[in-house]
Scaffold this active site. Structure first.
Site, PDB file in Angstrom:
ATOM      1  N   HIS A 102      36.261  44.845  47.473  1.00 21.60           N
ATOM      2  CA  HIS A 102      36.301  43.526  46.832  1.00 21.60           C
ATOM      3  C   HIS A 102      34.904  42.966  46.536  1.00 21.60           C
ATOM      4  O   HIS A 102      34.638  42.477  45.445  1.00 21.60           O
ATOM      5  CB  HIS A 102      37.047  42.512  47.709  1.00 21.60           C
ATOM      6  CG  HIS A 102      38.335  43.038  48.276  1.00 21.60           C
ATOM      7  ND1 HIS A 102      39.214  43.787  47.532  1.00 21.60           N
ATOM      8  CD2 HIS A 102      38.894  42.927  49.516  1.00 21.60           C
ATOM      9  CE1 HIS A 102      40.270  44.101  48.292  1.00 21.60           C
ATOM     10  NE2 HIS A 102      40.085  43.597  49.492  1.00 21.60           N
ATOM     11  N   ASP A 130      42.542  47.222  43.239  1.00 23.11           N
ATOM     12  CA  ASP A 130      41.782  46.318  44.098  1.00 23.11           C
ATOM     13  C   ASP A 130      42.348  44.960  43.724  1.00 23.11           C
ATOM     14  O   ASP A 130      42.067  44.449  42.635  1.00 23.11           O
ATOM     15  CB  ASP A 130      40.289  46.385  43.796  1.00 23.11           C
ATOM     16  CG  ASP A 130      39.513  45.471  44.728  1.00 23.11           C
ATOM     17  OD1 ASP A 130      40.036  44.394  45.074  1.00 23.11           O
ATOM     18  OD2 ASP A 130      38.385  45.829  45.122  1.00 23.11           O
ATOM     19  N   HIS A 131      43.164  44.394  44.579  1.00 29.70           N
ATOM     20  CA  HIS A 131      43.946  43.235  44.120  1.00 29.70           C
ATOM     21  C   HIS A 131      43.064  42.035  43.787  1.00 29.70           C
ATOM     22  O   HIS A 131      43.496  41.128  43.087  1.00 29.70           O
ATOM     23  CB  HIS A 131      45.075  42.893  45.100  1.00 29.70           C
ATOM     24  CG  HIS A 131      44.612  42.318  46.393  1.00 29.70           C
ATOM     25  ND1 HIS A 131      44.629  40.988  46.637  1.00 29.70           N
ATOM     26  CD2 HIS A 131      44.098  42.907  47.493  1.00 29.70           C
ATOM     27  CE1 HIS A 131      44.157  40.775  47.857  1.00 29.70           C
ATOM     28  NE2 HIS A 131      43.830  41.913  48.387  1.00 29.70           N
ATOM     29  N   LYS A 157      38.994  29.300  55.069  1.00 26.49           N
ATOM     30  CA  LYS A 157      39.360  30.422  54.208  1.00 26.49           C
ATOM     31  C   LYS A 157      38.833  30.080  52.828  1.00 26.49           C
ATOM     32  O   LYS A 157      39.251  29.082  52.224  1.00 26.49           O
ATOM     33  CB  LYS A 157      40.886  30.544  54.196  1.00 26.49           C
ATOM     34  CG  LYS A 157      41.408  31.649  53.330  1.00 26.49           C
ATOM     35  CD  LYS A 157      42.917  31.765  53.517  1.00 26.49           C
ATOM     36  CE  LYS A 157      43.575  32.637  52.460  1.00 26.49           C
ATOM     37  NZ  LYS A 157      43.029  33.967  52.359  1.00 26.49           N
TER      38      LYS A 157
END
Ligand code: NAD
Length: 482
Positions: free
Chosen positions: A241, A178-179, A345
């Site tokens: 995430h 899970d980056h 973002k």
């Protein structure tokens, strides 16, 4: 001790987007920093018919922006070989075995293998069983499999997928990426929580009013409409995430940094999440879908995006109130929120502290103390406190202490690949975490499927439908980042 890692990487999906954009640059950075030097090689495999030379050109191209020099980039790329390979074809694994053994000898790798499955999960079972049966798993070194999300679309099929992989590899050898767990400030959460008495002793329901996890994207679904139609925001960002971050916020202090201890506490935190059902879903979760806005001419609504089904009710936004059964979190929710085409973002956690009774100040005179953990695109911390207004008055005003990381930060994939080489699983996802996350997400999905009437439209470039604000307002809370 030498930091040089010896390993042969076999990348399935070597011609793909992830390999080009993330894996080759990450490997190059590790090479540049001497974590990989002479004793490594990479075999890229995919269906296309590429030569070694062409593959090396692609790899060189992928690192063009970060290369030290042309010569250094070429030296790095010379460790790469390509094999055209349909993963369903047994014969191909024999050729692969031969190539793997040749490179192992040439680069004196000692049998260490990392199988990176950068492909659709539907192939994971086929690949892992072939690797085992065709003898690609070595006896003399380590053998690790790195896999990418999405790990199933619900508990049932993710369990099946897991069992298929477990037939050939042990949990110990499986590295689920899970980056977000490679992000600097996510990795910093445990230090922040448990390494600072100032924070550690206040980190409970007595002092924290609520926490807010926001993963906001300003882009739409772009060319991933077909994928997104199968996924939606809940599965795409929620199951992995967001719940990973939630588990790090709610878990008890682990005995150590070792992955078993950390996993144990994360799993407990996930197990403690209160499941939702069709009775309470509308009170606790909001879903939305982006639509056009007169303020943003030319930006499409979700329904007009490529490969999106007519009349789709797939959510591009979710906001929800996540609660824990653990008493130390009684009445302290974690509000979560993610969406496409939001105002900006930003990936952040805002921890909102309770205001105290005071004989000096009226309740509305003081702002809340808020600790903000900026996860991306900038990384750092901010702490909002109350201070006296400067000058002849005794009024209060909120001030912010800010810390922004200025050093260059290793990329998520660079860190995670190095961790995998070092056998450190702390920043990877254990199967039990996946299972518990699906349990929570499946309950929401099932409740939504029972009643699809509550999908709210929100204009592009906003932070979701008004219902996402009402979710907090009805409890006298508000989104700190608006
Ligand atoms: P992609 O479609 O660009 O690449 C897929 C690769 O698989 C290609 O190299 C293709 O040739 C190969 N392939 C497909 N069928 C094959 C077969 N039968 N035999 C041999 N090779 C075959 O996909 P991607 O974007 O690189 O993603 C790879 C995986 O990583 C997917 O599971 C994806 O969900 C996941 N992922 C990708 C990203 C990203 O940023 N691209 C991020 C997170 C997770």
């Amino acid at each position: 001790m030498s930091q040089n890692q010896k390993a042969l990487f076999i990348i399935f999906g070597g011609t793909g987007d992830l390999a080009y954009r993330k894996l080759y640059p990450a490997l190059y950075k590790l090479y540049k920093e001497n974590y990989l030097n002479e004793n490594f090689a990479v075999i890229g495999t995919a269906r296309r018919e590429w030569s070694d030379d062409y593959y090396q050109e692609i790899v060189t191209d992928a690192i063009d922006d970060i290369k030290v020099s042309d010569q250094h980039a070429e030296e790095f790329a010379s460790h790469f070989r390509y094999q055209s390979h349909n993963v369903k074809d047994t014969e191909n694994y024999r050729t692969l075995l031969h190539l793997a053994n040749t490179l192992d000898e040439e680069y004196e790798i000692g049998g260490n293998r990392v199988f990176y499955l950068s492909m659709s999960p539907s192939f994971f079972g086929t690949i892992t069983s072939h690797l085992r049966e065709e003898g690609l798993v070595t006896e003399n070194g380590f053998n690790r499999v790195i896999i990418e999300k999405p790990f199933g679309t619900e508990y049932e099929n993710s369990n099946e997928l897991n069992n298929e992989i477990l037939e050939s590899f042990d949990e110990e050898q499986i590295y689920r990426i899970d980056h977000y767990l490679g992000k600097e400030m996510v990795q910093s959460l445990m230090t922040l929580r448990f390494g600072n008495p100032l924070i550690k002793h206040l980190w409970n329901q007595k002092f924290i009013s609520n926490m807010q996890v926001t993963l906001a994207e300003d882009i739409g679904v772009e060319d991933r409409g077909a994928y997104y139609e199968q996924s939606g925001a809940l599965r795409d960002m929620g199951q992995n995430h967001i719940l990973q971050i939630v588990s790090l916020l709610l878990m008890d202090e682990p005995q150590s940094y070792h992955s078993e201890d950390v996993t144990k506490e994360k799993v407990n935190a996930l197990k403690n999440l209160k499941l939702l059902d069709s009775q309470n879903i509308k009170d606790k979760f909001v879903r939305g879908q982006y639509t056009t806005s007169p303020d943003a001419p030319g930006i499409l609504d979700y329904l007009s995006e490529n490969e999106v089904n007519e009349g789709s009710i797939v959510e591009t936004f979710i906001a929800g109130k996540v609660e824990s059964e653990n008493e130390q979190w009684a009445n302290t929710p974690v509000y979560i929120r993610t969406g496409k085409r939001m105002k900006g973002k930003s990936t952040r956690v805002d921890v909102v502290f309770k205001n105290d009774e005071s004989s000096l100040f009226d309740a509305d005179e003081l702002s809340e103390n808020v600790l903000t953990i900026h996860i991306g695109p900038t990384e750092g911390l901010a702490l909002q406190l109350n201070s006296k207004q400067v000058g002849h008055v005794f009024n209060t005003e909120p001030i912010s202490l800010d810390y922004q990381i200025e050093n260059s930060i290793p990329d998520d994939y660079e860190k995670l690949i190095l961790n995998a080489l070092q056998g450190d699983k702390t920043s990877f996802v254990h199967w039990e975490e996946v299972a518990e996350s699906w349990r929570y997400i499946d309950a929401i999905r099932t409740a939504w499927e029972a009643d699809p009437s509550d999908l709210f439209k929100y204009p592009v470039n906003t932070n979701g439908p008004k219902e996402a604000y009402e979710l907090l307002e009805k409890e006298n809370h508000h989104w700190f980042w608006e």
